[in-house]
Design an enzyme around this catalytic site. Structure first.
Site, mmCIF file in Angstrom:
data_model
loop_
_atom_site.group_PDB
_atom_site.id
_atom_site.type_symbol
_atom_site.label_atom_id
_atom_site.label_comp_id
_atom_site.label_asym_id
_atom_site.label_seq_id
_atom_site.Cartn_x
_atom_site.Cartn_y
_atom_site.Cartn_z
ATOM 1 N N TYR A 55 -45.983 -34.418 -46.328
ATOM 2 C CA TYR A 55 -44.683 -33.871 -46.724
ATOM 3 C C TYR A 55 -43.547 -34.752 -46.194
ATOM 4 C CZ TYR A 55 -40.523 -30.899 -46.502
ATOM 5 O OH TYR A 55 -39.230 -30.430 -46.598
ATOM 6 N N TYR A 67 -28.030 -25.302 -48.270
ATOM 7 C CA TYR A 67 -28.337 -25.468 -49.695
ATOM 8 C C TYR A 67 -27.650 -24.351 -50.442
ATOM 9 C CZ TYR A 67 -32.111 -28.861 -49.048
ATOM 10 O OH TYR A 67 -32.836 -29.992 -48.764
ATOM 11 N N THR A 92 -25.547 -29.874 -48.714
ATOM 12 C CA THR A 92 -26.347 -30.873 -49.435
ATOM 13 C C THR A 92 -26.073 -30.790 -50.931
ATOM 14 O OG1 THR A 92 -28.079 -30.870 -47.772
ATOM 15 C CG2 THR A 92 -28.712 -31.633 -49.957
ATOM 16 N N ARG A 130 -42.748 -34.575 -55.596
ATOM 17 C CA ARG A 130 -43.519 -35.363 -54.622
ATOM 18 C C ARG A 130 -44.992 -35.056 -54.884
ATOM 19 N NH1 ARG A 130 -39.285 -32.587 -50.886
ATOM 20 N NH2 ARG A 130 -37.426 -33.520 -51.783
#
Ligand code: GLV
Length: 387
Positions: free
Chosen positions: A25, A130, A156, A165
Site C-alpha cells: 500500500y 478530505y 487535499t 493501485r
C-alpha cells in the site's frame, strides 16, 4: 543486525516486519507507477555545487513552516492507514515528530483518531482533510480538529476519486486485514507486528467509524472513497472550508501554475506542490519538476511547500534551493515506523537531518534559509522540456 545509517536500512527492516498488504500500500504508485518513480529519480538528476573554504561553523537547519518554528523544514506528511504499519502508528509518529521538533500531519484516513493523537501528544499537530459528500460529517470533523487544537488544516485537492493501485486490488487491501489464507501465511513471518496489533484496540479508521452516518463497512479504502468522497469539489467549496477554519489553512495537491494562482484567491497560508506521492494521476510531472513554475507564478505571494519523492536530506536541500519553504516526508518515515516504531521515525528524521546539514555545509551554506538555485547544478533541459 543492520547498522542503521540511511533510510534504505529502515526500509529493509520495514519490508521484513510489516504485512505485505501494507508494505505494498505504501510502496506503490497508481497504474504504471511512472510518476511515483520519477518523483524520486528526478531529484537525482539535479547535482550539487560544491563550495570550499567557507566558514561553516555555526550552521543551522532551523526554519519556520506557516509560522511554526521547526528544527528543519521537513514535516511528516499525512499517510493513510499509518496505524496498520505499526500498532498505534499515528500516535507513535506524532510523538516522534514532537520529540524531534517538526510538525506531524494526521490523515483523515488514519487508524488512530484525532482525539487519540491529541490525548497522547502535547504539541499541536496538523490535520489533513478530505472533502466527502456528507457535509455534516465534514463539519463535525473540522470541529473535532478545532477541539483538538490542531494548528493547521491541510485540504487535499487531488483525490476526488482514487487513482488505481493494482497491488491494493490484488492484495484485497482492508483495515483491519481480512484473514484469508495468503494473509495468514504472510502473518506467520510478521508475528512482531501481529502481537502488537493484538494488544491495541485501534484497528479501523478511527476518524470515521462511529462518526459517519449509515456507514457499516469502512474497511476498504477503495469502496469508501468511491462512495463517500465528493467528486464535486471545486474552488467555491474550498473557499467555504477556508471560512470554517480559523487556523492556518493549506492546500495540498497543486501541480500546475494556473491552479497555484487560483489557490491565491482562497486566502490559503500555503500550498503544497504534490501529486499525492504518484498515487493519483499517473503520468503527471514529478513534484520537483513542477516546483519551479509554481514558484515563478506565486512564490512571492504565498508559502510554497512540496512533497513527493523525498527520501534524503539531499532531496530536501534541492527542494529548498529551488524555492520551497517547507517539505514533507511520507514513505521515508513510514519505513522507520514499520521497522522500529517511534524510535524508527525518530531515526528517519535524524538521518535526514544529518544528510541535510552535512550537504548544506559542503555546499558552503550555514542556514537552510539561505539556499538558492545557486547551490545546484541543474541540467539545461530539466524544467523546460515539457510543453
Ligand atoms: C490515500 O490518501 C492514499 O493515497 O492511499
Amino acid at each position: 543486525m543492520i547498522i542503521i545509517t540511511e533510510i534504505n536500512d529502515l526500509k529493509k527492516i520495514y519490508k521484513r516486519r510489516v504485512p505485505k498488504m501494507f508494505y505494498d500500500y505504501a510502496e506503490t504508485g497508481s497504474w504504471t507507477g511512472q510518476t511515483f518513480i520519477e518523483n524520486s529519480s528526478d531529484f537525482k538528476k539535479i547535482r550539487l555545487r560544491q563550495r570550499v573554504a567557507v566558514d561553516i561553523e555555526n550552521k543551522t537547519t532551523e526554519s519556520t513552516m506557516i509560522g511554526r518554528k521547526v528544527r528543519m523544514p521537513v514535516a511528516l506528511a499525512p499517510v493513510g492507514l499509518t496505524g496498520m504499519q505499526h500498532a498505534n502508528g499515528e500516535i507513535l509518529a506524532a510523538k516522534a515528530a514532537e520529540t524531534f521538533g517538526v510538525p506531524y500531519t494526521l490523515s483523515t484516513m488514519s487508524v488512530c483518531s484525532i482525539e487519540d493523537v491529541a490525548q497522547n501528544t502535547e504539541t499541536p499537530f496538523w490535520f489533513q482533510l478530505y472533502v466527502m459528500r456528507d457535509e455534516d460529517f465534514i463539519k463535525n470533523l473540522i470541529s473535532r480538529a478545532k477541539a483538538a487544537e490542531c494548528e493547521a488544516l491541510l485540504l487535499t485537492l487531488d483525490l476526488q476519486i482514487l487513482g488505481q493501485r493494482h497491488k491494493d486490488l490484488k492484495n484485497g487491501l482492508s483495515t483491519p486485514p481480512k484473514l484469508t489464507l495468503p494473509v495468514l501465511v504472510d502473518l506467520l513471518t510478521k508475528w512482531r507486528w501481529g502481537i502488537k496489533m493484538l494488544k491495541t484496540n485501534r484497528r479501523s479508521f478511527g476518524n470515521i467509524v462511529g462518526h459517519a452516518k449509515n456507514v457499516n463497512d469502512v474497511s476498504s479504502l477503495q469502496d469508501w472513497t468511491a462512495k463517500q468522497f465528493d467528486p464535486r469539489l471545486n474552488w467555491e467549496t474550498v473557499k467555504k472550508y477556508r471560512k470554517q477554519w480559523d487556523g492556518k489553512f493549506v492546500l495540498k495537491g497543486i501541480l500546475d501554475a494556473d491552479d497555484a494562482r487560483k489557490a491565491l484567491d482562497v486566502g490559503a497560508d500555503a500550498i503544497i506542490v504534490s501529486n499525492h506521492g504518484g498515487r493519483q494521476l499517473d503520468g503527471a510531472l514529478s513534484s520537483i519538476r513542477s516546483l519551479p513554475q509554481i514558484i515563478d507564478a506565486v512564490g512571492n505571494k504565498i508559502e510554497v511547500h512540496i512533497d513527493g519523492g523525498i527520501r534524503s536530506g539531499q532531496d530536501v536541500l534541492k527542494a529548498l534551493a529551488l524555492g520551497a519553504v517547507g517539505t514533507y516526508i511520507g514513505r521515508a518515515y513510514t519505513y522507520g515506523l514499520g521497522a522500529l516504531g517511534q524510535q524508527g521515525v525518530e531515526s528517519a528524521l535524524e538521518i535526514i537531518h544529518k544528510e541535510l546539514e552535512t550537504t548544506m555545509a559542503l555546499c558552503g551554506e550555514k542556514s537552510v534559509t539561505n539556499l538558492t538555485k545557486n547551490n545546484l547544478l541543474i541540467p539545461k533541459d530539466f524544467f523546460n522540456n515539457y510543453v
